[in-house]
Design an enzyme around this catalytic site. Structure first.
Site, short mmCIF file in Angstrom:
data_model
loop_
_atom_site.label_atom_id
_atom_site.label_comp_id
_atom_site.label_asym_id
_atom_site.label_seq_id
_atom_site.Cartn_x
_atom_site.Cartn_y
_atom_site.Cartn_z
N ASP A 125 -4.74 1.45 -1.32
CA ASP A 125 -5.11 1.20 0.07
C ASP A 125 -3.92 0.76 0.91
O ASP A 125 -4.04 0.59 2.13
CB ASP A 125 -6.24 0.17 0.16
CG ASP A 125 -5.89 -1.17 -0.47
OD1 ASP A 125 -4.69 -1.41 -0.74
OD2 ASP A 125 -6.82 -1.97 -0.70
N ASP A 257 12.51 1.02 -10.30
CA ASP A 257 12.19 1.00 -8.88
C ASP A 257 12.12 -0.42 -8.33
O ASP A 257 11.96 -0.61 -7.12
CB ASP A 257 10.89 1.75 -8.60
CG ASP A 257 9.71 1.17 -9.35
OD1 ASP A 257 9.73 1.21 -10.59
OD2 ASP A 257 8.77 0.67 -8.71
#
Length: 494
Positions: A125, A257
């Site tokens: 989301d 990352d």
């Protein structure tokens, strides 16, 4: 001091080609409000802290209003997550809003976490919750206070927007400030997608904006430029890891990352500081294999650097990559040794130092000694009193005889030091913090904040900014944690 509208912007990263990411506007939060603002970070940005409480500031950083200086942008990168390459990464819930330039010419990235969905959200989301935002806000301040390179957090804002995790939580945003948000994974993205021209462009951008010494020595036609760059990234990473290990910090998710090319502690998710000394401490409840355990961090960082070296192979030959990687271990060992010797107040190097350290760590492991309190307590004891000082550790050392024996050896070792006792203890208190961000303290601050009380956040922020000071009004923040506080489950869920 200036208002947000008066700050100067120079959004250099947005001027790079379209393959570097995607322009995205933040999605609004309902009924937003300010939770806390870090005044120290405000000063760096030359921003008036009072401006953070204005409706305009709050609306800009919760997606309810645009700001002329910002060009919101979701950065694209990939990376290795728990050892497996994932091509579908990028800013999935954050946006690079812009780059503030101070009157002295220093550039700061302004990044908004919890800004909503982007093309890289992977069915998420794009939201952040108050819980995780507070944890990163406090952690970055704690690391800065400890003198460890880190990203920073300007402010936390919350709202009445419901966000669904294990339970319904408040939607929040965190304003992250950093010299750069470029990760190892940015280079991996261009390498694995065969965009080698963009890979070189990113390397040149990094050199130009963050490594001026290298820029002065070389240009993009000089292969040595990229060798120097990689060696610097190796050095910065090694020194960061040495600092983590010395203060007992566990990152929890050392994916490529989440690794900064500037050696900044980056992306605070499930992290933790050691309470009881446990070399195999796993702070991430989701790390079932213990890949990112505390004692694995040095080797994992080297693994990540190897992955970065591979991604840079279009710019570097194998010998240059190997030479840089081979420098990692000596740099790490030198920095860690320097840090630990400082914690014991030792300036000279002697043969007996290695077994002295080794036996101390064995004692601390066997007796699950509180890591921070042990070194802080040691920092208040004169050398002549050490042989009989075991009882001063009685609150967190169960068996006194082994400690008494070690303290006697330590006292004998100090006889070879030329620094006077008073000076030694002052130096030790400057590297052995009284306060760290223990998980249970962060949890208590979160629970209070979820009920609308933000006072503990600001109290912790005040103490953590100067963790080597006594802070008598908040001495209870340095107490031994309760048993329940040592076993909190922290996962990647945010």
């Amino acid at each position: 001091m200036k208002t947000l509208s008066q700050l100067v912007f120079n959004n250099t990263y947005r001027q790079l080609p379209a393959s570097f990411g995607t322009p995205v506007s933040p999605q609004p939060l309902d009924d937003p409000f300010l939770v806390s603002v870090n005044q120290k970070v405000c000063r760096w940005l030359e921003l008036d802290p009072a401006d953070a409480a204005t409706p305009y500031f709050i609306d800009v950083f919760t997606g309810n209003e645009d700001h002329d200086g910002f060009e919101p942008f979701a950065m694209k990168y990939t990376g290795h997550q728990f050892g497996q390459y994932n091509p579908d990464l990028g800013d999935g819930r954050g946006l690079l809003m812009g780059e503030i330039v101070t009157s002295e010419g220093k550039k700061w990235d302004v990044h908004l976490k919890g800004a909503g969905m982007t093309p890289y959200s992977r069915q998420g989301d794009g939201r952040a919750v108050l819980r995780s935002s507070i944890r990163e806000y406090l952690a970055s301040a704690a690391m800065e206070g400890l003198g460890i390179k880190t990203t920073h957090a300007l402010a936390v804002l919350s709202s009445n927007t419901p966000v669904y995790r294990e339970r319904i939580e408040r939607g929040a945003t965190l304003i992250r400030i950093a010299e750069s948000h470029i990760r190892f994974g940015h280079f991996e993205y261009f390498f694995y997608t065969n965009q080698h021209a963009e890979l070189q462009l990113l390397a040149d951008y990094l050199v130009t904006h963050h490594f001026p010494e290298i820029a002065q020595q070389s240009d993009s036609r000089d292969p040595e430029r990229y060798s120097l760059l990689f060696r610097e990234i190796v050095r910065l990473t090694a020194e960061m890891i040495a600092d983590w290990q010395a203060v007992g910090f566990a990152h929890g998710v050392m994916n490529t990352d989440n690794m900064s090319v500037l050696g900044l502690t980056f992306d605070y998710g499930p992290y933790g500081f050691l309470d009881d000394y446990n070399p195999g401490f796993i702070c991430n409840h989701s790390d079932y294999s213990g890949r990112y355990a505390f004692n694995q961090q040095p080797s994992i960082a080297l693994w990540n650097l190897s992955a970065l070296g591979y991604a840079l192979s279009p710019l570097l030959d194998k010998e240059a990559i190997d030479d840089a990687l081979n420098s990692y271990q000596p740099i790490l060992q030198t920095a860690y040794s320097r840090n630990m010797r400082s914690k014991l107040g030792l300036k000279e190097k002697r043969d007996e130092d290695t077994p002295l350290f080794s036996d101390l760590f064995q004692l601390m492991t066997q007796q699950t000694v509180d890591y921070t309190l042990f070194f802080r307590t040691l920092s208040d004891i004169e050398s002549s009193a050490l042989p009989d000082a075991a009882e001063q550790f009685g609150a967190f050392v169960k068996q006194q005889p082994p400690l008494k024996e070690w303290l006697g050896r330590y006292a004998e070792r100090l006889q070879h030091e030329v620094v006077p006792d008073e000076e030694r203890l002052t130096l030790m208190r400057a590297v052995n913090p009284k306060y760290i961000l223990r998980n249970y303290l962060a949890q208590q601050a979160i629970e209070k904040a979820e009920g609308g009380d933000f006072a503990m956040i600001d109290q912790l922020l005040h103490v953590l900014e100067t963790p080597y000071h006594e802070h008598p009004d908040y001495a209870y923040f340095a107490d031994l944690p309760p048993e329940w506080g040592k076993h909190l489950e922290i996962s990647c869920s945010s």
